[in-house]
Design a protein around this motif. Structure first.
Motif, PDB file in Angstrom:
ATOM      1  N   PRO A  43     -30.829  37.820  24.053  1.00  0.00           N
ATOM      2  CA  PRO A  43     -29.506  38.119  23.914  1.00  0.00           C
ATOM      3  C   PRO A  43     -28.331  37.376  24.554  1.00  0.00           C
ATOM      4  O   PRO A  43     -28.917  36.668  25.619  1.00  0.00           O
ATOM      5  CB  PRO A  43     -29.347  39.640  24.327  1.00  0.00           C
ATOM      6  N   LEU A  44     -27.136  37.362  24.167  1.00  0.00           N
ATOM      7  CA  LEU A  44     -26.393  36.411  25.050  1.00  0.00           C
ATOM      8  C   LEU A  44     -26.225  36.620  26.464  1.00  0.00           C
ATOM      9  O   LEU A  44     -26.055  38.040  26.896  1.00  0.00           O
ATOM     10  CB  LEU A  44     -24.732  36.474  24.348  1.00  0.00           C
ATOM     11  N   GLU A  45     -26.329  35.750  27.307  1.00  0.00           N
ATOM     12  CA  GLU A  45     -26.333  36.086  28.802  1.00  0.00           C
ATOM     13  C   GLU A  45     -25.116  35.815  29.397  1.00  0.00           C
ATOM     14  O   GLU A  45     -24.231  34.677  28.789  1.00  0.00           O
ATOM     15  CB  GLU A  45     -27.260  35.061  29.338  1.00  0.00           C
ATOM     16  N   ALA A  46     -24.492  36.473  30.179  1.00  0.00           N
ATOM     17  CA  ALA A  46     -23.125  36.251  30.816  1.00  0.00           C
ATOM     18  C   ALA A  46     -23.448  36.184  32.224  1.00  0.00           C
ATOM     19  O   ALA A  46     -24.187  37.186  32.781  1.00  0.00           O
ATOM     20  CB  ALA A  46     -22.470  37.440  30.600  1.00  0.00           C
ATOM     21  N   VAL A  47     -23.088  35.199  32.857  1.00  0.00           N
ATOM     22  CA  VAL A  47     -23.154  34.821  34.120  1.00  0.00           C
ATOM     23  C   VAL A  47     -22.179  34.763  35.080  1.00  0.00           C
ATOM     24  O   VAL A  47     -21.082  34.288  34.534  1.00  0.00           O
ATOM     25  CB  VAL A  47     -24.193  33.372  34.101  1.00  0.00           C
ATOM     26  N   PRO A  48     -22.248  35.198  36.302  1.00  0.00           N
ATOM     27  CA  PRO A  48     -20.935  34.999  37.250  1.00  0.00           C
ATOM     28  C   PRO A  48     -20.279  33.878  37.156  1.00  0.00           C
ATOM     29  O   PRO A  48     -21.100  32.540  37.230  1.00  0.00           O
ATOM     30  CB  PRO A  48     -21.577  35.628  38.550  1.00  0.00           C
ATOM     31  N   HIS A  49     -19.024  33.830  37.306  1.00  0.00           N
ATOM     32  CA  HIS A  49     -18.559  32.631  37.104  1.00  0.00           C
ATOM     33  C   HIS A  49     -17.256  32.306  38.187  1.00  0.00           C
ATOM     34  O   HIS A  49     -17.460  31.260  38.834  1.00  0.00           O
ATOM     35  CB  HIS A  49     -18.032  32.079  35.768  1.00  0.00           C
ATOM     36  N   HIS A  50     -16.377  32.986  38.094  1.00  0.00           N
ATOM     37  CA  HIS A  50     -15.156  32.943  39.169  1.00  0.00           C
ATOM     38  C   HIS A  50     -14.461  34.259  39.186  1.00  0.00           C
ATOM     39  O   HIS A  50     -14.667  35.157  38.427  1.00  0.00           O
ATOM     40  CB  HIS A  50     -14.296  31.671  38.756  1.00  0.00           C
ATOM     41  N   SER A  51     -13.469  34.261  40.172  1.00  0.00           N
ATOM     42  CA  SER A  51     -12.421  35.614  40.106  1.00  0.00           C
ATOM     43  C   SER A  51     -11.388  35.098  40.181  1.00  0.00           C
ATOM     44  O   SER A  51     -10.696  34.023  40.527  1.00  0.00           O
ATOM     45  CB  SER A  51     -12.632  36.258  41.388  1.00  0.00           C
ATOM     46  N   ASP A  52     -10.241  35.722  39.379  1.00  0.00           N
ATOM     47  CA  ASP A  52      -8.679  35.548  39.443  1.00  0.00           C
ATOM     48  C   ASP A  52      -8.313  36.394  40.281  1.00  0.00           C
ATOM     49  O   ASP A  52      -8.421  37.700  40.382  1.00  0.00           O
ATOM     50  CB  ASP A  52      -8.195  35.603  38.072  1.00  0.00           C
ATOM     51  N   VAL A  53      -7.437  36.095  41.376  1.00  0.00           N
ATOM     52  CA  VAL A  53      -6.805  36.749  42.552  1.00  0.00           C
ATOM     53  C   VAL A  53      -5.151  36.551  42.694  1.00  0.00           C
ATOM     54  O   VAL A  53      -4.822  35.539  42.314  1.00  0.00           O
ATOM     55  CB  VAL A  53      -7.336  36.377  43.829  1.00  0.00           C
TER      56      VAL A  53
END
Length: 250
Positions: A43-53
């Motif tokens: 299934p589609l994998e979602a990996v940590p990328h960034h944060s908006d602050v």
């Protein structure tokens, strides 16, 4: 020492209340944690990328805007800023430094049938309801992108995107619409280091009105989902998941 304990105890309830999610979207220090969906995985994998602050203010056209920074997914330390956000009433605007242009991101005061121009795209408000988060009732809005003839393109589930007041969209704070291909998903919204909203809440059961609530039934295992984990009951065709099995909808 006793006096210090009393002072801390007096301010503790104020600190806890400040962590709650409210209809106000632009709160200093609010963090949106983003994951990147890897197309081609099943299934589609979602990996940590960034944060908006949100961090600090800037004066633009005589108004104080909140600066939006990109930060590390885990540490949340602001590094670069490409835009600033401004909130007025129920509307949230974005100003991009590189183009010196302002665009509307959200109008949480809209009603069903309204047509808006958000992030250079025409969208139509298809449905609205209310969800409860931390005891606060927040508006949820389903929008669909319109083509050149003004027809909904149905570019997401069940429409083009899902908005929640005080949070933003399922695709992130600056992405009021979902687009095909590699894209980002909002994983969590945090205030003062505490997750006040998680991605599954975009699709939680809600009520249609505050004065006369009508609770939507929870989805069962028989519901179908697309490869991004979104319910796909209204979308004909394509590959989906039902009762834990991969299906081809024709």
């Amino acid at each position: 020492m006793q006096l210090l304990i009393l002072v801390v105890a007096a301010f503790l309830p104020m600190t806890l209340s400040a962590q709650k999610l409210t209809p106000q979207m632009l709160v200093e220090g609010k963090v949106w944690k983003m994951k990147k969906v890897v197309v081609g995985t099943f299934p589609l994998e979602a990996v940590p990328h960034h944060s908006d602050v949100l961090y600090g203010d800037t004066l633009i056209e005589g108004k104080m805007w909140k600066k939006l920074y990109t930060a590390g997914y885990e540490d949340g330390i602001p590094t670069t800023s490409a835009c600033a956000l401004y909130e007025e009433g129920k509307k949230v605007y974005c100003y991009y430094y590189h183009s010196n242009q302002t665009c509307l991101l959200y109008d949480f005061g809209c009603t069903v049938g309204d047509t808006l121009t958000c992030h250079d795209s025409k969208v139509k408000v298809m449905e609205t309801d209310t969800i409860e988060v931390d005891g606060e009732r927040l508006r949820r809005i389903y929008v669909s992108e319109l083509d050149e003839q003004g027809r909904p393109t149905d570019s997401g589930w069940p429409w083009g995107s899902v908005w929640v007041e005080g949070v933003g969209a399922v695709g992130g704070v600056t992405s009021p619409l979902l687009y095909p291909g590699n894209y980002y998903n909002l994983e969590a919204c945090e205030i003062d280091g505490r997750a006040v909203f998680m991605r599954p809440q975009f699709y939680a059961s809600g009520v249609t009105a505050i004065t006369s609530p009508e609770v939507r039934p929870a989805r069962s295992d028989a519901d179908s989902y697309d490869l991004g984990g979104r319910p796909s009951g209204r979308r004909p065709g394509g590959i989906g998941i039902s009762k834990g099995k991969k299906l081809l909808h024709r």
